[in-house]
Design an enzyme around this catalytic site. Structure first.
Site, PDB file in Angstrom:
ATOM      1  N   LYS A 100      50.204  35.384  37.756  1.00 31.57           N
ATOM      2  CA  LYS A 100      50.769  36.627  37.209  1.00 31.57           C
ATOM      3  C   LYS A 100      51.575  37.403  38.254  1.00 31.57           C
ATOM      4  CE  LYS A 100      46.881  38.611  35.830  1.00 31.57           C
ATOM      5  NZ  LYS A 100      45.827  37.644  36.140  1.00 31.57           N
TER       6      LYS A 100
ATOM      7  N   ARG B  43      43.285  44.705  30.416  1.00 31.17           N
ATOM      8  CA  ARG B  43      42.290  43.648  30.600  1.00 31.17           C
ATOM      9  C   ARG B  43      41.157  43.763  29.580  1.00 31.17           C
ATOM     10  NH1 ARG B  43      43.455  42.761  36.434  1.00 31.17           N
ATOM     11  NH2 ARG B  43      42.297  40.984  37.213  1.00 31.17           N
TER      12      ARG B  43
ATOM     13  N   ARG C 259      44.161  30.879  48.167  1.00 33.68           N
ATOM     14  CA  ARG C 259      44.699  32.217  48.442  1.00 33.68           C
ATOM     15  C   ARG C 259      43.740  32.998  49.335  1.00 33.68           C
ATOM     16  NH1 ARG C 259      45.985  36.124  43.460  1.00 33.68           N
ATOM     17  NH2 ARG C 259      43.763  36.506  43.558  1.00 33.68           N
TER      18      ARG C 259
ATOM     19  N   ARG D 289      41.797  38.044  50.989  1.00 34.59           N
ATOM     20  CA  ARG D 289      41.355  38.961  49.930  1.00 34.59           C
ATOM     21  C   ARG D 289      39.867  38.761  49.715  1.00 34.59           C
ATOM     22  NH1 ARG D 289      44.596  39.640  44.293  1.00 34.59           N
ATOM     23  NH2 ARG D 289      42.499  39.831  43.476  1.00 34.59           N
TER      24      ARG D 289
ATOM     25  N   ARG E 149      34.705  36.677  38.229  1.00 35.91           N
ATOM     26  CA  ARG E 149      35.985  37.148  37.662  1.00 35.91           C
ATOM     27  C   ARG E 149      36.412  36.281  36.472  1.00 35.91           C
ATOM     28  NH1 ARG E 149      39.204  36.726  42.856  1.00 35.91           N
ATOM     29  NH2 ARG E 149      41.062  37.390  41.730  1.00 35.91           N
TER      30      ARG E 149
HETATM   31  P1  AMP Z   1      43.832  41.547  40.297  1.00 29.92           P
HETATM   32  O1  AMP Z   1      44.564  41.807  41.572  1.00 29.92           O
HETATM   33  O2  AMP Z   1      44.646  41.849  39.083  1.00 29.92           O
HETATM   34  O3  AMP Z   1      43.209  40.174  40.236  1.00 29.92           O
HETATM   35  O4  AMP Z   1      42.610  42.597  40.246  1.00 29.92           O
HETATM   36  C1  AMP Z   1      41.605  42.587  41.227  1.00 29.92           C
HETATM   37  C2  AMP Z   1      40.413  43.410  40.751  1.00 29.92           C
HETATM   38  O5  AMP Z   1      40.819  44.757  40.499  1.00 29.92           O
HETATM   39  C3  AMP Z   1      39.780  42.945  39.446  1.00 29.92           C
HETATM   40  O6  AMP Z   1      38.826  41.899  39.650  1.00 29.92           O
HETATM   41  C4  AMP Z   1      39.128  44.227  38.949  1.00 29.92           C
HETATM   42  O7  AMP Z   1      37.925  44.515  39.650  1.00 29.92           O
HETATM   43  C5  AMP Z   1      40.149  45.293  39.357  1.00 29.92           C
HETATM   44  N1  AMP Z   1      41.162  45.516  38.305  1.00 29.92           N
HETATM   45  C6  AMP Z   1      42.500  45.277  38.357  1.00 29.92           C
HETATM   46  N2  AMP Z   1      43.105  45.588  37.215  1.00 29.92           N
HETATM   47  C7  AMP Z   1      42.138  46.056  36.392  1.00 29.92           C
HETATM   48  C8  AMP Z   1      42.115  46.528  35.039  1.00 29.92           C
HETATM   49  N3  AMP Z   1      43.233  46.559  34.297  1.00 29.92           N
HETATM   50  N4  AMP Z   1      40.919  46.926  34.530  1.00 29.92           N
HETATM   51  C9  AMP Z   1      39.797  46.895  35.255  1.00 29.92           C
HETATM   52  N5  AMP Z   1      39.729  46.444  36.513  1.00 29.92           N
HETATM   53  C10 AMP Z   1      40.889  46.019  37.084  1.00 29.92           C
END
Ligand code: AMP
Length: 190
Positions: A14, A89, A128, A134, A145
């Site tokens: 993404k 999400r 990654r 990260r 996740r």
């Molecule tokens: P990402 O970088 O999109 O993989 O997001 C990393 C983490 O941030 C996720 O595992 C969630 O803990 C939190 N997070 C990011 N976007 C959201 C969202 N839209 N709703 C809830 N938690 C989020």
């Protein structure tokens, strides 16, 4: 306005595709994960709250995310459109996004679902983790996740199908091949 929701499991590409789409179509790129990581680095109240959820691979509560999203969106006012990366999400987040955009005279144009096999997702995320460091790219958090994705996030596929905004994108090819297909799809909205 062209408002794109880019959807897919963690590790589906993404972020990578969003950056390319944002550049090609001159869209503002909003990654809620990136915004949260910035809040964490700046040790804001939101960042401190989010940290606990993110490190466990859980979702940050909807109310916090929706308020944050509305604020960031208003900072991007005047753009030709937005690519939403990692948001919505959950179904309440999708409903909130519709309301927020409707209030601003616009709506989601399309949802692109990047489809990648589970084993490939795990391989990519572990890779990654080694490169970026990260903290949530370790096997235990990755598994949680992916579970959260399957239980809380996949209902959005039906939500956007009902809205007639759903487009599946095969996400296993090279970055450029995937991008070229997305570009072709989105060109019809130009
Ligand atoms: P990402 O970088 O999109 O993989 O997001 C990393 C983490 O941030 C996720 O595992 C969630 O803990 C939190 N997070 C990011 N976007 C959201 C969202 N839209 N709703 C809830 N938690 C989020």
């Amino acid at each position: 306005m062209l408002n794109v929701v880019i959807f897919g499991a963690p590790g589906s590409g993404k972020g990578t595709q969003s950056e390319k789409i944002a550049k090609e179509f001159e869209l503002a790129h909003i990654s809620t994960g990136d915004v949260l990581r910035k809040e964490m680095a700046n040790e804001t109240e939101l960042g401190k709250t989010a940290k606990g959820y993110m490190e466990k691979g859980q979702l940050v509560p909807d109310s916090l995310i929706v308020d944050m999203l509305a604020k960031v969106l208003d900072e991007k006012k005047g753009s030709k459109g937005v690519i939403f990366d990692g948001f919505p999400r959950t179904t309440p987040q999708a409903e909130a996004l519709k309301k927020i955009l409707n209030e601003r005279g616009t709506d989601v144009s399309v949802m692109l679902d990047l489809q990648v096999e589970e084993q490939e997702l795990i391989t990519r995320l572990l890779g990654r983790g080694k490169l970026s460091g990260r903290s949530d790219d370790n096997l235990e958090t990755i598994q949680s996740r992916l579970k959260v994705y399957h239980t809380q996030t996949t209902p959005l596929i039906d939500y956007y199908k009902q809205e007639k905004k759903y487009i599946a994108v095969q996400g296993m090819d090279s970055i450029d091949d995937i991008f070229n297909r997305i570009k072709e799809t989105l060109s019809t909205w130009k």
